[in-house]
Design an enzyme around this catalytic site. Structure first.
Site, PDB file in Angstrom:
ATOM      1  N   CYS A  98       0.822  -1.217   0.000  1.00  0.00           N
ATOM      2  CA  CYS A  98       0.000   0.000   0.000  1.00  0.00           C
ATOM      3  C   CYS A  98       0.858   1.271   0.000  1.00  0.00           C
ATOM      4  O   CYS A  98       1.461   1.583  -1.017  1.00  0.00           O
ATOM      5  CB  CYS A  98      -1.003  -0.052   1.149  1.00  0.00           C
ATOM      6  SG  CYS A  98      -2.376   1.076   0.857  1.00  0.00           S
ATOM      7  N   HIS A 201      -3.533  -5.413   2.280  1.00  0.00           N
ATOM      8  CA  HIS A 201      -3.230  -5.583   3.702  1.00  0.00           C
ATOM      9  C   HIS A 201      -3.886  -6.893   4.122  1.00  0.00           C
ATOM     10  O   HIS A 201      -4.385  -7.645   3.303  1.00  0.00           O
ATOM     11  CB  HIS A 201      -3.858  -4.465   4.532  1.00  0.00           C
ATOM     12  CG  HIS A 201      -3.370  -3.100   4.208  1.00  0.00           C
ATOM     13  ND1 HIS A 201      -2.162  -2.621   4.630  1.00  0.00           N
ATOM     14  CD2 HIS A 201      -3.939  -2.084   3.516  1.00  0.00           C
ATOM     15  CE1 HIS A 201      -2.021  -1.372   4.216  1.00  0.00           C
ATOM     16  NE2 HIS A 201      -3.074  -1.023   3.534  1.00  0.00           N
TER      17      HIS A 201
HETATM   18  N1  GLN Z   1      -1.721   6.937   2.395  1.00  0.00           N
HETATM   19  C1  GLN Z   1      -1.898   6.116   1.246  1.00  0.00           C
HETATM   20  C2  GLN Z   1      -3.245   6.280   0.570  1.00  0.00           C
HETATM   21  O1  GLN Z   1      -4.226   6.597   1.199  1.00  0.00           O
HETATM   22  C3  GLN Z   1      -1.625   4.650   1.605  1.00  0.00           C
HETATM   23  C4  GLN Z   1      -2.604   4.111   2.616  1.00  0.00           C
HETATM   24  C5  GLN Z   1      -2.259   2.746   3.135  1.00  0.00           C
HETATM   25  O2  GLN Z   1      -1.094   2.368   3.248  1.00  0.00           O
HETATM   26  N2  GLN Z   1      -3.288   2.019   3.534  1.00  0.00           N
HETATM   27  O3  GLN Z   1      -3.351   6.077  -0.613  1.00  0.00           O
END
Ligand code: GLN
Length: 248
Positions: A98, A201
């Site tokens: 992510c 995740h």
């Molecule tokens: N901050 C990033 C986004 O919102 C990644 C979020 C995350 O790692 N869940 O795209």
């Protein structure tokens, strides 16, 4: 007797880049090595700390909030980019989840602001005005070396960024359920040699232990079939339950 192999893992910013308990991925790697008598060394590299390309077979960068990604991105460029490129160039595994995936690409744009990534993957991420892409997700892997076609990864995604792949950049897989890279293209993640980015995740590896084994084997220069089998009934149930949650 030859020494059993040891897997040396470097966790990048484990305190900052650990959304949805992504650190659980490291525990799975550690346990699956230990159960097989494979040595496991975990090193953390945080803000301001150097990175030794030769000292690790696997580099891991979890997900994070935009503000933590900003801090880490600056640090990655200053202290770690060269070592990560050198490590990837000699076949080390680099896994980004992510926010970590976004930072392995060229950039993450938030309005006028552009956070520069390390450029190991030919992808660009843009934070658009639309809703966050949230929910359970399942993908089918497309041609990752040594992975049986049709293998499924299941997990959970929550990202505001939409990621676009450059021409010639291979995705990690095809979206079966969920949003993936941008909610439109049907692609999820990206892979270049042994560098992998994904929005999944879960954490990813407890729900997909076959993929943890692929990472361990690849990092050690082995075929996954060379790893001793483990009694994975509970892990298989976790995988099936994640697939069901995604609607498969
Ligand atoms: N901050 C990033 C986004 O919102 C990644 C979020 C995350 O790692 N869940 O795209």
């Amino acid at each position: 007797m030859p020494e059993p192999p040891a897997l040396r893992v470097c966790a990048l910013y484990p305190d900052l880049m650990n959304i949805y308990a992504d650190r659980g991925n490291l525990i799975v790697l550690e346990r699956r090595c230990a159960w097989r008598g494979i040595g496991f060394e975990l090193t953390a590299s945080g803000l301001g700390e150097p990175l030794a390309a030769e000292d690790h077979e696997l580099f891991y960068l979890g997900g994070g909030q935009d503000r933590d990604q900003r801090l880490c991105a600056e640090d990655l460029l200053e202290h770690k980019r060269a070592a990560l490129h050198a490590a990837a160039g000699r076949g080390a595994v680099v896994l980004g989840v992510c926010g970590g995936y976004q930072l392995l690409g060229h950039s993450y744009a938030l309005g006028e602001e552009r956070i520069e990534g390390v450029g190991l993957l030919d992808v660009e991420t843009v934070r658009e005005d639309g809703p966050r892409l949230i929910g359970n997700v399942a993908i089918e892997l497309d041609g990752l070396a040594g992975v049986r076609p049709g293998s499924v990864l299941a997990g959970f995604e929550n990202h505001g960024g939409r990621t676009r792949l450059g021409t010639g950049q291979a995705p990690l897989g095809r979206v079966l359920r969920g949003h993936g890279n941008d909610g439109r293209s049907g692609s999820e993640g990206a892979v270049a040699a042994n560098t992998i980015g994904t929005y999944l995740h879960g954490p990813l590896l407890p729900k997909n232990v076959w993929f943890a084994d692929w990472l361990i084997a690849t990092a050690l220069g082995l075929d996954p079939a060379e790893l001793a089998p483990l009694p994975d009934e509970i892990e298989r149930m976790a995988h099936e339950s994640a697939c069901r949650a995604a609607g498969l």
